[in-house]
Each structure stands twice: as C-alpha cells, then as structure tokens.
Design a protein around this motif. Sequence first.
Motif, mmCIF file in Angstrom:
data_model
loop_
_atom_site.group_PDB
_atom_site.id
_atom_site.type_symbol
_atom_site.label_atom_id
_atom_site.label_comp_id
_atom_site.label_asym_id
_atom_site.label_seq_id
_atom_site.Cartn_x
_atom_site.Cartn_y
_atom_site.Cartn_z
ATOM 1 N N ARG A 189 80.207 73.587 60.125
ATOM 2 C CA ARG A 189 80.974 74.239 58.894
ATOM 3 C C ARG A 189 81.382 75.676 58.953
ATOM 4 N N PHE A 190 81.841 76.423 57.678
ATOM 5 C CA PHE A 190 81.908 77.601 57.696
ATOM 6 C C PHE A 190 81.241 78.996 57.667
ATOM 7 N N LEU A 191 81.781 79.596 58.226
ATOM 8 C CA LEU A 191 80.721 80.623 58.707
ATOM 9 C C LEU A 191 81.431 81.636 58.082
ATOM 10 N N ALA A 192 80.130 82.749 57.773
ATOM 11 C CA ALA A 192 80.706 83.814 57.038
ATOM 12 C C ALA A 192 79.994 85.263 57.584
ATOM 13 N N GLY A 193 80.432 86.477 57.882
ATOM 14 C CA GLY A 193 79.613 87.465 58.443
ATOM 15 C C GLY A 193 80.612 88.379 58.551
ATOM 16 N N ASP A 194 80.171 89.796 59.328
ATOM 17 C CA ASP A 194 80.323 90.746 60.213
ATOM 18 C C ASP A 194 80.647 90.803 61.261
ATOM 19 N N ILE A 195 80.521 92.906 61.470
ATOM 20 C CA ILE A 195 79.708 92.533 62.766
ATOM 21 C C ILE A 195 80.027 94.133 62.697
ATOM 22 N N SER A 196 78.073 94.646 63.342
ATOM 23 C CA SER A 196 78.652 95.938 62.666
ATOM 24 C C SER A 196 78.080 96.579 64.309
ATOM 25 N N GLY A 197 79.009 97.380 65.190
ATOM 26 C CA GLY A 197 78.593 98.238 65.726
ATOM 27 C C GLY A 197 79.194 97.256 67.086
ATOM 28 N N GLY A 198 77.835 96.402 67.797
ATOM 29 C CA GLY A 198 78.493 95.755 68.992
ATOM 30 C C GLY A 198 77.710 94.438 67.683
ATOM 31 N N GLU A 199 77.182 94.362 67.035
ATOM 32 C CA GLU A 199 75.574 93.505 66.893
ATOM 33 C C GLU A 199 76.860 92.249 65.573
ATOM 34 N N PHE A 200 76.517 90.715 65.322
ATOM 35 C CA PHE A 200 77.496 90.350 64.379
ATOM 36 C C PHE A 200 75.945 89.608 64.172
ATOM 37 N N ALA A 201 76.630 89.356 63.058
ATOM 38 C CA ALA A 201 76.162 88.167 62.506
ATOM 39 C C ALA A 201 77.143 86.833 61.059
ATOM 40 N N LEU A 202 76.735 85.812 61.004
ATOM 41 C CA LEU A 202 77.164 85.299 60.517
ATOM 42 C C LEU A 202 76.418 83.872 59.623
ATOM 43 N N SER A 203 76.723 82.872 58.923
ATOM 44 C CA SER A 203 75.573 82.539 57.698
ATOM 45 C C SER A 203 76.818 81.417 57.401
ATOM 46 N N THR A 204 76.169 80.082 56.828
ATOM 47 C CA THR A 204 77.146 79.290 55.730
ATOM 48 C C THR A 204 75.610 78.387 55.147
ATOM 49 N N PHE A 205 76.396 78.267 54.206
ATOM 50 C CA PHE A 205 75.388 77.418 52.778
ATOM 51 C C PHE A 205 76.403 76.503 52.373
ATOM 52 N N ASP A 206 76.231 74.997 52.149
ATOM 53 C CA ASP A 206 77.006 74.188 51.417
ATOM 54 C C ASP A 206 76.156 74.010 50.125
ATOM 55 N N GLY A 207 75.312 73.990 49.624
ATOM 56 C CA GLY A 207 73.849 73.586 48.924
ATOM 57 C C GLY A 207 73.063 73.147 49.617
ATOM 58 N N ASN A 208 72.711 72.924 50.057
ATOM 59 C CA ASN A 208 71.992 71.716 51.055
ATOM 60 C C ASN A 208 71.586 71.667 52.651
ATOM 61 N N GLN A 209 72.970 71.950 53.548
ATOM 62 C CA GLN A 209 72.740 72.139 54.985
ATOM 63 C C GLN A 209 72.891 74.311 55.709
#
Length: 421
Positions: A189-209
């Motif tokens: 499903r829909f991941l959103a996040g950011d990159i800082s330098g060479g490190e990145f992180a993404l997350s998603t949450f739909d109310g349960n999953q």
Amino acid sequence: MMRRPAPLLLLGIAAVAILLAATIWWLRPPHRAAGGDVAFGTYRLELTNFPGGGLPLGLEIVREAGGPAAYLVNGANRVRAERTTIAGRNLTMAFPSYESSLIAEALPDGSLSGIARLRRRTGPVELGLRAVPGPMWRFHQRPAAPAANLSGEWLLETKGEDGERGLALIRQNGNVLEGTVQFPTGDVRFLAGDISGGEFALSTFDGNQGSVWRGRRLADGTLAGESFGATSKAGTPFVARPRAAGDAVVVIAEEKPPVDRIAFTFPDTAGTPVSLSDPRFAGKVVVIAIGGTWCPNCHDEAAFLAPYAKKRRPEGLEVIGLQFEYGDDAARAARQSQRFAARYGIDYPMLIAGSATPEGSRKALPQIGGVKIYPTTLFVDRKGRLRAIHTGYAGPATGALNRAAIAEFDALVSKLLAEPA
C-alpha cells in the motif's frame, strides 16, 4: 507617466499570492478549541512503540456536513476513518471493518495522546499514540541534503525463511519519498517518507495495517535495510537493485485450475446456506473473491469489485465473496464481513467459509488444495467450468500496475461473458 503592469505580470502576481495563501493554510496549526477540546487541523501522528523506532503518519481532522471526520495521511493518499467521534477532549477514530480503533485525549498543549487498538491473528495489539499539531513531516523534520535520487523501479528481495521477491516503486521530490512495494502476494500500500543524506525511511498505516521501511543507499548503488510490522520481533532484512530492462516481475499470478469444476455451500452473513449450484448462478459468469477482512489487499480489491459487480450484473456477471477470518468464531466472522460489506457497498453474497489457516482453507476448498495467497480470485464460466485462478492483487498504490491488473481482469470477464451458456 506611470505604465500599467502587463496582464501576464498581474496573473503571475495573483498566482504567487494564491500559492502563498494555500501554503500558509496547509501549514497552519490546528485551531485550539475552547477548554482544551480536540482541535481541528493537521497533526504529525506517531505510533510510538511500533517496532523499528515508531511509525509516523499524517492526521487531519476536519468538519464535514455529517460531523467531524478524521483522515490518516500517507503522502498523497488519505484514508477516512469509518467513524470519527469527538466528545470534548476525547477523540475516537474507528475502523469497524478491521475491528480496530485509535483513541486519544487532547492535552493542554494541544497534542493528542492515546492508544491504537489493532487486530492480528494472535488477537488484539495495542500501540501508543501521540499526535502533535502542525506540519505533517514524516521521519526528519529538517533532513540533510539527499545523497542520491531513489526514483525508479527496484528489484527488492527480503531475507529469511519467508523471503519474497518484489518490485519497489519509488518517487523522490527533493527529500520527500513516496511509493510502494509490490510482491506476488500483493502490495504494501501507500508508503511515504523521506531521505536524509544516504539514509531513507518510509511508512504506511491505514487504521489497522502498517509497516516501516528503513535503509540506506550503498556505494555500489544498491539499497539495504529492514522492514517492520506491528508484531515484528526483529526487522526483516531487504536488499534492492535497480530494475533492468529484461527483469520480469510477477504482479498477479495466474494458476492453471487443477480441476474442471468446484462445488461449495457456505452460510452467508445471515446464516442462510448459499451454494455455487443455486439457480441464481446458473448460466452466469461467476467471480469468486476469496479473502478476509484482516487482509489489506482484500480491502483494495473490494473497493474495485463492488461497483464493478453492479455495473456488469445486467450482462450476466455474479460475484461471491468467500471469507476466511481469524479464529473459529463464526458469529464474529459474520459480523466482520457485514461491516466490510457496508464499508465498500458490497451487495453480492459474502459467505463464511472458514478460518484463515492452511488447514481451514483446505477443508473448505479441497478441490483446489486450499488458499495460499489472499486475495485469490476464481473465474467460473457460464457452463460452470473453473477457467482461471488469479492470486494476489496490485492496489491503487502501484499506479500503472493497478491499471494493468484491472484491464486484465476486465478483459477476462468480458471474454467469459461473450461465451454462450
């Protein structure tokens, strides 16, 4: 003599003014309600004890014609809580179709504090919740300049006993990342996040999953990191490399039916037995959607299939939902399936087929050896023959993959509808 500004200049000034006003509105802090009540506006919400260092997402609380409404924000995707209740300092965002809820209290500083009650195979799971009013930044409020551009398609492989190969789809705009990962079992499903330098992180949450993906770009251009779910004991390692032109990816798998015909009889949510051999299905094309209310990709499939079934029913299409739920509580399974049907406007029969275990699905559908992947879709022609089996789903987060999957589904249904009974 003073010259009048050119019309194009005036239009440009007006456009800048509108953009500035919109930006100020979007970044505005929530309006503080009297007496410390829950305020309307935007928040950065975090599930504080989610494995992997917490799961951040956006939250917006708005006034709508029917009352307050809360939206969980994952990049461009907005998930509306099925039921939002505000009573003074108390906020409840309920997702009955998942049997989950987020419950919070407004604190004197305008923030929200509470718990998220989620549902998993092993039972209820509780996570801490904290929401701070203001901009909905994700992992880094002030990220460093990105050391790479991750935009593109990546062949991703998870490690471990249940390792999978999938396709990561990433879009990068400055430091902001959006995308998803498509596995043969379905997308995350829909991941959103950011990159800082060479490190990145993404997350998603739909109310349960939900999930969190953390990693970095290595010197050789590959990606490496870990993903986390709500009940993860440790991160699941993954590696990814850019997809080459000749790299094939399985999105929705098609299996050859092991038998020519199948038969079943299961109760619907009211307890009435429904059989594939009932007169209402004779001479019809029947799509059998196998899923469960706990399955996020089944939610995406239902959002497409419910209106599709209504549209093509006059041509001779019937749809049956076969529900495999957590546990052996038939009453709960029926209740959850009713809530699921209400959320997506499903008017085709939802049958309670059994428990979502390999043993439960084999007992219910021995002719096809049970169910390995949710959702699984069976296609039965007008003569009652099992013509195709599709496993997995590519949801809206996958963009072009979703559009292609819908087109292939529609082509197969159209082909079967065109055949004589």
